[in-house]
Scaffold this motif. Structure first.
Motif, PDB file in Angstrom:
ATOM      1  N   MET A   1       0.678  -1.268  -0.014  1.00 32.95           N
ATOM      2  CA  MET A   1      -0.086   0.085  -0.035  1.00 32.95           C
ATOM      3  C   MET A   1       0.608   1.196   0.025  1.00 32.95           C
ATOM      4  O   MET A   1       0.604   2.033  -0.728  1.00 32.95           O
ATOM      5  CB  MET A   1      -0.849  -0.073   1.013  1.00 32.95           C
ATOM      6  CG  MET A   1      -2.057   0.907   1.078  1.00 32.95           C
ATOM      7  SD  MET A   1      -3.490   0.356   0.207  1.00 32.95           S
ATOM      8  CE  MET A   1      -3.014   1.712  -1.123  1.00 32.95           C
TER       9      MET A   1
ATOM     10  N   PHE B   1      -3.822   5.407   5.266  1.00 33.67           N
ATOM     11  CA  PHE B   1      -2.936   4.315   4.798  1.00 33.67           C
ATOM     12  C   PHE B   1      -2.103   3.967   5.778  1.00 33.67           C
ATOM     13  O   PHE B   1      -1.671   2.567   5.570  1.00 33.67           O
ATOM     14  CB  PHE B   1      -2.698   4.482   3.378  1.00 33.67           C
ATOM     15  CG  PHE B   1      -3.583   5.175   2.368  1.00 33.67           C
ATOM     16  CD1 PHE B   1      -4.640   4.278   1.945  1.00 33.67           C
ATOM     17  CD2 PHE B   1      -3.512   6.267   1.780  1.00 33.67           C
ATOM     18  CE1 PHE B   1      -5.622   4.483   1.070  1.00 33.67           C
ATOM     19  CE2 PHE B   1      -4.498   6.894   0.934  1.00 33.67           C
ATOM     20  CZ  PHE B   1      -5.642   5.908   0.500  1.00 33.67           C
TER      21      PHE B   1
ATOM     22  N   MET C   1      -5.316  -2.024   1.964  1.00 34.72           N
ATOM     23  CA  MET C   1      -3.988  -2.517   1.920  1.00 34.72           C
ATOM     24  C   MET C   1      -3.984  -4.056   1.661  1.00 34.72           C
ATOM     25  O   MET C   1      -3.352  -4.732   0.938  1.00 34.72           O
ATOM     26  CB  MET C   1      -3.205  -2.064   3.196  1.00 34.72           C
ATOM     27  CG  MET C   1      -3.531  -2.596   4.259  1.00 34.72           C
ATOM     28  SD  MET C   1      -2.225  -2.147   5.713  1.00 34.72           S
ATOM     29  CE  MET C   1      -2.703  -3.543   6.958  1.00 34.72           C
TER      30      MET C   1
END
Length: 339
Positions: A120, A295, A302
């Protein structure tokens, strides 16, 4: 075009994310998360955290599908966190993924939580071949890619840095909302006096438990006298721990001749850690890649993204092998999708 839904529940955050891969492009369709927050001074127990995940997963799932404006028929694969993490929360989330796999007749892909963070981070920041500093509540590792594996160059010998910060926040009775680490970061900004603490780097590895014991003793003895403040302690703890991380990261960069650092994991949101890493990187003509809390902090996107990378390369997790592994090492994963 392939669409994946990802379920993340390795600790106190239950995340469901949906991602689409099309012609080499990645589109994030939804990213929904619900955090189990305990009262100040308390940690989160596996049993209670698993119950939280069970209680809210359908609500989070429905919102993720709604935000993505799709139905389950549009999904090609269901991804879930196989490990590492806490047994109870991992299992409760995996059961949901298995059940939906059977109901919707979709294949399963079990994902390594750490690899999910790395992929990610690479996708969001555009980092090509960085040294990765993975710092979270349960993990502390310095990682670099080589020959289809994410190799661990250094790691904690005892507790993770996030766990160290969380436990110190409990000593100070700081709020767990939005997270103990975030509140320590805010306290540290007001710190004026640096208190010397043990600095424990052993080769490429670090140790945090002794530092925690030492600062706890200082807090008991010197806070009541007014000689120091909680702000000073948070400032001193952050500076010491982050300096240790910068040292081992720089050593890994020198070894693999990398000019990029990618910081991932919940602690990676810390602005001071990013600043210290940037100072080191500037001296090496390198750059730091980091993401925000959407994130950095555990999320379902992710897991969906990393799972879809493996799925598109032919990987599947049979139902009978869809168990969880609490100690699932980063370097155990065969990273077939990278050259």
């Amino acid at each position: 075009m392939t669409i994946a839904i990802g379920f993340e529940g390795s600790a106190n955050k239950l995340g469901v994310g949906i991602v689409k891969h099309e012609n080499g492009k990645v589109d994030i369709l939804s990213n929904v998360r619900d955090t189990y927050i305990t009262p100040p001074g308390e940690g989160f127990l596996p049993r209670d955290t698993a119950q939280h995940h069970r209680d809210c997963v359908l609500t989070v799932l429905k919102k993720a599908l709604s935000d993505a404006n799709i139905t389950h028929k549009d999904i090609d694969v269901i991804c879930f966190t196989k490990g590492p993490g806490m047994g109870g929360p991992l299992t409760s989330t995996a059961i949901v993924a298995r059940t939906l796999s059977l109901l919707w007749e979709k294949p399963l892909v079990g994902v390594n939580h750490c690899v999910g963070h790395i992929e990610m981070g690479r996708e969001i920041t555009g980092a090509t071949n960085p040294v990765v500093l993975y710092v979270s509540g349960g993990n502390t590792q310095v990682i670099a890619y080589s020959q289809n594996r994410y190799r661990i160059f250094g790691e904690t010998l005892d507790i993770a840095i996030g766990n160290c910060l969380d436990r110190f926040a409990r000593i100070l009775n700081l709020s767990n909302d939005p997270s103990p680490g975030y509140n320590i970061e805010q306290y540290a900004k007001k710190g004026k006096k640096f208190i010397s603490l043990p600095y424990t780097v052993k080769g490429m590895d670090v140790s945090f438990s002794g530092i925690l014991s030492h600062i706890e003793q200082i807090a008991k003895e010197r806070l009541p006298t007014g000689e120091i403040t909680p702000y000073d302690l948070c400032f001193s703890l952050q500076e010491t721990l982050f300096a240790m991380l910068v040292e081992i990261t720089e050593r890994a960069m020198a070894h693999v001749e990398s000019s990029e650092v990618l910081i991932v994991g919940g602690v990676g949101c810390n602005i001071r850690l990013q600043e210290m890493m940037e100072q080191m990187a500037a001296q090496r003509d390198a750059k730091v890649c980091a993401t925000d809390d959407r994130f950095c902090i555990d999320n379902g996107v992710m897991i969906a993204h990393a799972g879809l990378l493996a799925f598109n390369d032919g990987f599947r997790t049979p139902l009978e092998e869809s168990t969880c592994t609490q100690r699932f090492r980063t370097d155990e994963v065969y990273v077939s999708w990278r050259d």
